[in-house]
Design a protein around this motif. Structure first.
Motif, mmCIF file in Angstrom:
data_model
loop_
_atom_site.group_PDB
_atom_site.id
_atom_site.type_symbol
_atom_site.label_atom_id
_atom_site.label_comp_id
_atom_site.label_asym_id
_atom_site.label_seq_id
_atom_site.Cartn_x
_atom_site.Cartn_y
_atom_site.Cartn_z
ATOM 1 N N LEU A 100 6.389 48.447 16.977
ATOM 2 C CA LEU A 100 7.065 49.598 18.173
ATOM 3 C C LEU A 100 8.387 49.095 17.393
ATOM 4 C CD1 LEU A 100 6.399 48.072 21.398
ATOM 5 C CD2 LEU A 100 5.805 50.260 20.839
ATOM 6 N N SER A 101 9.251 50.534 17.471
ATOM 7 C CA SER A 101 10.954 50.411 17.710
ATOM 8 C C SER A 101 11.286 49.740 18.307
ATOM 9 C CB SER A 101 11.465 51.757 17.797
ATOM 10 O OG SER A 101 11.713 51.971 18.573
ATOM 11 N N VAL A 102 12.820 49.147 17.999
ATOM 12 C CA VAL A 102 13.305 48.260 18.673
ATOM 13 C C VAL A 102 13.983 48.852 19.861
ATOM 14 C CG1 VAL A 102 15.714 46.779 18.744
ATOM 15 C CG2 VAL A 102 14.876 47.057 16.614
ATOM 16 N N VAL A 147 13.525 47.166 23.758
ATOM 17 C CA VAL A 147 13.991 47.017 24.254
ATOM 18 C C VAL A 147 13.744 47.870 25.872
ATOM 19 C CG1 VAL A 147 16.281 48.107 24.971
ATOM 20 C CG2 VAL A 147 16.151 46.248 22.704
ATOM 21 N N LEU A 148 13.515 49.100 25.972
ATOM 22 C CA LEU A 148 12.934 49.912 27.188
ATOM 23 C C LEU A 148 11.729 49.150 27.769
ATOM 24 C CD1 LEU A 148 13.296 53.467 25.700
ATOM 25 C CD2 LEU A 148 14.627 52.279 26.615
ATOM 26 N N ARG A 149 10.836 48.793 27.102
ATOM 27 C CA ARG A 149 9.833 47.435 27.552
ATOM 28 C C ARG A 149 9.943 46.739 27.815
ATOM 29 N NH1 ARG A 149 4.016 49.257 24.386
ATOM 30 N NH2 ARG A 149 4.877 51.388 23.755
ATOM 31 N N PRO A 165 15.685 53.705 31.755
ATOM 32 C CA PRO A 165 14.330 54.076 32.691
ATOM 33 C C PRO A 165 14.199 55.249 31.667
ATOM 34 C CG PRO A 165 16.378 55.529 33.209
ATOM 35 C CD PRO A 165 16.912 54.402 32.364
ATOM 36 N N HIS A 166 13.913 55.042 30.591
ATOM 37 C CA HIS A 166 13.474 55.990 29.738
ATOM 38 C C HIS A 166 12.291 55.387 29.090
ATOM 39 C CE1 HIS A 166 17.743 57.719 29.729
ATOM 40 N NE2 HIS A 166 17.440 56.458 28.949
ATOM 41 N N GLU A 167 11.067 56.119 28.753
ATOM 42 C CA GLU A 167 9.675 56.025 28.930
ATOM 43 C C GLU A 167 9.454 55.308 27.480
ATOM 44 O OE1 GLU A 167 5.221 58.032 28.305
ATOM 45 O OE2 GLU A 167 6.510 59.118 28.806
ATOM 46 N N ASP A 168 10.424 55.941 26.397
ATOM 47 C CA ASP A 168 9.837 55.574 24.554
ATOM 48 C C ASP A 168 10.780 56.044 24.249
ATOM 49 O OD1 ASP A 168 8.862 58.162 24.264
ATOM 50 O OD2 ASP A 168 7.490 57.877 24.150
ATOM 51 N N THR A 181 16.304 58.941 22.854
ATOM 52 C CA THR A 181 16.719 59.472 22.172
ATOM 53 C C THR A 181 17.128 61.127 22.241
ATOM 54 O OG1 THR A 181 15.803 58.258 20.118
ATOM 55 C CG2 THR A 181 17.262 60.255 19.751
ATOM 56 N N ARG A 182 16.695 62.094 23.152
ATOM 57 C CA ARG A 182 16.460 63.416 23.441
ATOM 58 C C ARG A 182 17.361 63.405 24.651
ATOM 59 N NH1 ARG A 182 12.418 67.759 22.114
ATOM 60 N NH2 ARG A 182 13.628 68.418 23.956
#
Lengths: 740, 196
Positions: A489-491, A495-497, A511-514, A519-520
């Motif tokens: 997984l990316s950093v 962090v998000l998880r 609150p982002h999914e991935d 980034t978007r």
């Protein structure tokens, strides 16, 4: 046929023994033929079919994806050739304002990181005995998230320390938000950080960020220690600009003067090389500034700059720097007559104990020359933050007192890159839980309790603002060019998880999914903030295609340089860790274009690549001036012990005429204790010699302020070198015959 | 007989043959060894070759392309569009075989569905290949109307695909050049058309 039985005939014709010989000859022939056939046979290859191919997939057709190279903070745009879903080749993105189609060796070799056999393929848990066992993401996150949740609800987030680099990316921003929501401490680490340059830019230009140096527009470049063609900031971008500078866009060929105590790649290319005593660069720059002010008269000086207090005369400065006075006078003459001069400062000149004062004087010289605003220009204002030694000391002290519960190391390798004398290893040992986010078992990751295997930059989303800037507004998008090879997984994803699992303020902040969604959303926010009216989805698609978003500096941004800066003070005497009588030489660690601070060591192509000046590959060496080497009876390949207050390393000597007799130089980047088969145990790490000494003003690590002693061990080795000798062997190829 | 012997002995007694005998024997052994090497090399190509390798699934082109007359480009659908003809994805195989319940339980089809369920590709063994210094491209050949069989042989008759020995010889540069000359291919004899 009775004849054959007759002794005379068998003697003359065909004996039984002969028949066996002929048969044996034929038999050996047949065997050889069979073997030849077997050897010549092309090895069997497999054609691995896809399982479910993506819609646009077509085998044999390559696709080029524009993305971002993350091997160094320069932030070059690259185009990656992808075939059958696998990245194959890297070229520079011709439309990118930093590198304009170029790449460096490190960028080219970065595919070695993607396909490296020692890359981590899943999260790893320490077995407590120095080894690691494979684990799963569920297990890994479950080992960390509850701790975060508990610390969060108890308001003890300060017991968490996040160790990361200083890049200016959305991913770093995610770490920032994470740290902020938790109340954690963040350390931004790196050996060669621009902290001192940022402080100098703030003091003289009043600009909060790194300025853009327009080498291409200059007709004279004087560089104090900045190896801009080799390994300083953005070698690819500066090399492009250097080409234009030499081609003479302004009507004549630009003139380059390099001031440094060890001849760098830029020094080799310079018209003039001035080997100043280390740490005296600031005094030199200030003396030149004073001389120029004296020539042009007080009216031409910036307000309050009529008199530069403490500035030496050119003769005094020449004596201090151990340079011939007439060369300084000639340089002053050149500076006075140049139309668009530019002065750069960096490298070892920006890493002494008086580094900020030194670079402030260099910036002041630009101001006096009128370069500020012409060849030195504002950039997209961004000031990356770097931790001072005092903050690192705070972390080490906290760990010693048992106040550090969790350490998250993301994408940096401080146990290799930073001096041992900082005590980081002990601090990590004492911390309750150390989690490293890395795609390799780096020196630091190997000392962790958990290594969370991260993607390479080919496999995930992020972006970056290039550190040296482009004089424009430009942000480079990083997008996956192929699927993940392994269970990584990316950093940002991690962090998000972690945030989602920990709940509370952390989950609200992120609150982002991935990484893609994150980034978007960052880009969409920036889009809104910049007041761009176009449809975001279409715009973002275009950025994905072009790999970079570029816009001219907005109205008013072009003259952000404040005119009210105070005149610089004279820089203090250079100070070094270690007594001159015990440690007679100043250590000059330098970065080679491939290895840099150590990121290149895990890449076999980089190990194989000879250093451009010395032609040494696969190892470390100690550069000693031939005069000094004669005094110590050292020949090429003699192994010496280099010792400082902080430590000792042994490496072979390379007699190098381009280093001052009172300085010894060593390349950084090797000497890893782990980090995969290509890096581990190869060469030595001069960072371990460095004293824990900071720059007087910013507290950034002064990595060029340590004295060392040399001792011959009596051992001799043959270095891996591609060139024979650098001498002309009396052939008078370049002027008079040398004495060797 | 006696005369012959006498003659020989006379010859021998001159001493020339006597002296040269070990050399001649050595030469004979060398010639035999060279002939042996040719035979060995030929035998390797003819018998011990890898032109008909075992595949991970015993897929029969004879059944698919021959009996069922499925066109080549149904599965190798990139041949006319790309440098590589490409091997079909597992999805392509399963697409048809999902409906073909009568052969669902044959061992080879079971293997196919095993790959499908594991989410893996099938590691087919490559049979026709050009060296890495040759950039062969399918697209211009297919577009130019060259039959697949011209290079690959009568695949529709092969239960297990083989690279025939003569084809092995044929897939070499003189063969390419002959055809390029005959068909008057544009730039067909330019080195850089294939070697770049």
């Amino acid at each position: 046929m009775a004849a054959t039985a007759s002794p005379a005939t068998t003697d003359a014709m065909l004996s039984r023994r002969d028949i066996f010989k002929y048969l044996a000859g034929g038999g050996v022939g047949v065997g050889t033929g069979l073997l030849l056939g077997e050897v010549n046979q092309r090895p069997l290859e497999t054609l691995l079919s896809t399982h479910i191919p993506p819609e646009d997939f077509s085998p044999g057709m390559d696709t080029w994806y524009n993305t971002l190279c993350r091997m160094c903070p320069a932030g070059c745009g690259i185009s990656v050739r992808v075939r059958e879903g696998r990245a194959k080749k890297i070229e520079g993105n011709p439309g990118h304002p930093v590198n304009r189609g170029g790449t460096c060796a490190l960028g080219q070799a970065s595919l070695n990181a993607l396909y490296n056999p020692d890359r981590l393929r899943s999260p790893m848990r320490s077995d407590g005995e120095g080894g690691f066992v494979e684990s799963s993401w569920d297990e890994a996150l479950e080992a960390i998230a509850p701790r975060l949740g508990a610390m969060q609800s108890a308001g003890m987030g300060g017991r968490t320390w996040i160790l990361t680099g200083g890049s200016l990316s959305s991913g770093e921003e995610a770490l920032d938000k994470f740290g902020e929501a938790l109340g954690a401490n963040i350390l931004r680490l790196g050996l060669d950080t621009p902290a001192t340059e940022l402080a100098a830019a703030k003091a003289i230009y009043g600009f909060n960020g790194l300025p853009h140096y327009d080498i291409a527009k200059a007709d004279l470049v004087v560089s104090f220690g900045a190896d801009f063609l080799g390994a300083w900031r953005s070698p690819v971008g500066y090399s492009k600009a250097y080409g234009e500078f030499r081609e003479g866009g302004g009507g004549h060929r630009g003139y380059l003067v390099q001031v440094e105590s060890r001849m760098s790649l830029t020094g080799v290319n310079a018209d003039e090389w001035l080997p100043a005593r280390p740490g005296t660069e600031g005094a030199l720059a200030l003396a030149l500034a004073a001389e120029l002010l004296g020539r042009s008269g007080p009216d031409a000086a910036p307000a309050g700059w009529e008199d530069l207090p403490g500035a030496l005369s050119l003769d005094e400065a020449a004596a201090l720097a151990d340079l011939p006075a007439e060369r300084l006078h000639a340089l002053a003459e050149r500076l006075a007559s140049a139309k668009t001069p530019l002065v750069l400062g960096g490298g070892a000149a920006g890493a002494g104990a008086n580094a900020t004062e030194t670079l402030t004087c260099v910036a002041a010289l630009n101001r006096v020359l009128g370069a500020a605003g012409t060849t030195v220009r504002p950039n997209l204002a961004h000031a990356p933050r770097y931790s001072a030694l005092s903050e690192i000391e705070e972390f080490v002290a906290g760990a010693a007192n048992g106040e550090v519960s969790l350490v998250i190391v993301a994408g940096v390798d401080p146990l290799h890159d930073l001096p041992d004398s900082l005590g980081l290893r002990g601090a990590l040992d004492r911390a309750e839980l150390v989690v490293a986010l890395d795609s390799f078992p780096s020196d630091t990751a190997s000392a962790a309790d958990w290594i969370l295997a991260t993607d390479t930059f080919f496999e995930t989303w992020d972006d970056d603002i290039s550190l040296p800037g482009t004089g424009k507004l430009s942000v480079t998008l990083q997008q996956p060019v192929q699927k993940r090879l392994y269970d990584t997984l990316s950093v940002t994803d991690i962090v998000l998880r972690l945030a989602q699992r920990s709940g509370g303020a952390l989950a609200e902040a992120l609150p982002h999914e991935d990484a893609e969604a994150y980034t978007r959303s960052e880009w969409a926010t920036a889009w809104t903030n910049l007041g761009i009216q176009d449809d975001f989805d279409a715009g973002f698609r275009q950025v994905q295609q072009q790999g970079v978003w570029v816009a001219d500096l907005a109205e008013g941004m072009a003259d952000q340089f404040s005119a009210e800066a105070a005149a610089p003070a004279a820089p203090p005497e250079p100070q070094f860790a270690g007594d001159a009588s015990e440690y007679p030489f100043v250590l000059h660690p330098f970065q080679t274009p491939g290895l840099r601070e150590g990121k290149g060591a895990r890449l076999p192509w980089i190990q194989e690549l000879p250093d451009p000046q010395t032609s040494v590959a696969y190892g470390s060496w100690v550069e000693v001036n031939p005069a000094t080497a004669d005094g110590l009876d050292l020949r090429d390949g003699d192994v010496v012990e280099v010792s400082s207050q902080a430590g000792t390393v042994t490496a072979p000597v390379l007699r190098y005429p381009g280093v001052r007799p009172d300085v010894i130089a060593m390349p950084l980047g090797q000497g890893h204790q782990a980090n995969g088969r290509y890096a581990q145990g190869r060469g030595v790490n001069p960072a371990s010699l460095l004293a824990a000494r900071g720059d007087d003003i910013t507290g950034a690590l002064a990595w060029a302020a340590t004295r060392v002693a040399l001792r011959k061990t009596g051992e001799r080795v043959r270095m891996t070198k591609t060139s024979g000798v650098s001498r002309t062997l009396g052939r008078q190829i370049l002027g008079p015959a040398d004495e060797h | 007989m006696i005369a012959r012997r006498q003659g020989l002995e006379l010859f021998v007694s001159i001493g020339v043959f006597e002296a040269a005998r070990p050399v001649i024997k050595g030469l004979i052994i060398a010639v035999l060894a060279i002939i042996g090497a040719y035979i060995g090399h030929w035998a390797h190509g003819a018998i011990l070759n890898d032109y008909t390798p075992l595949q991970p699934i015993e897929f029969s082109h004879e059944v698919h392309a021959g009996e069922n007359e499925i066109s080549c480009e149904y599965c190798h659908s990139w041949a006319g569009r790309s440098a590589t003809a490409g091997v079909p994805s597992v999805e392509t195989c399963v697409g048809c075989h999902k409906g073909l319940t009568e052969v669902r339980d044959t061992p080879e089809v079971v293997k196919l569905f095993d790959y499908w369920e594991r989410g893996e590709g099938i590691p087919w063994v490559k049979i026709h290949d050009t060296p890495d210094f040759v950039h062969f491209r399918h697209k211009p050949h297919i577009r130019g109307g060259v039959e697949c069989q011209t290079c690959h042989g009568p695949v529709e008759e092969m239960a297990r695909v083989t690279r025939r020995v003569d084809l092995n010889e044929n897939l070499r540069m003189p063969w390419c050049i002959d055809c390029h000359t005959e068909e008057d291919v544009a730039n067909g004899r330019d080195c850089l058309t294939c070697h770049y």
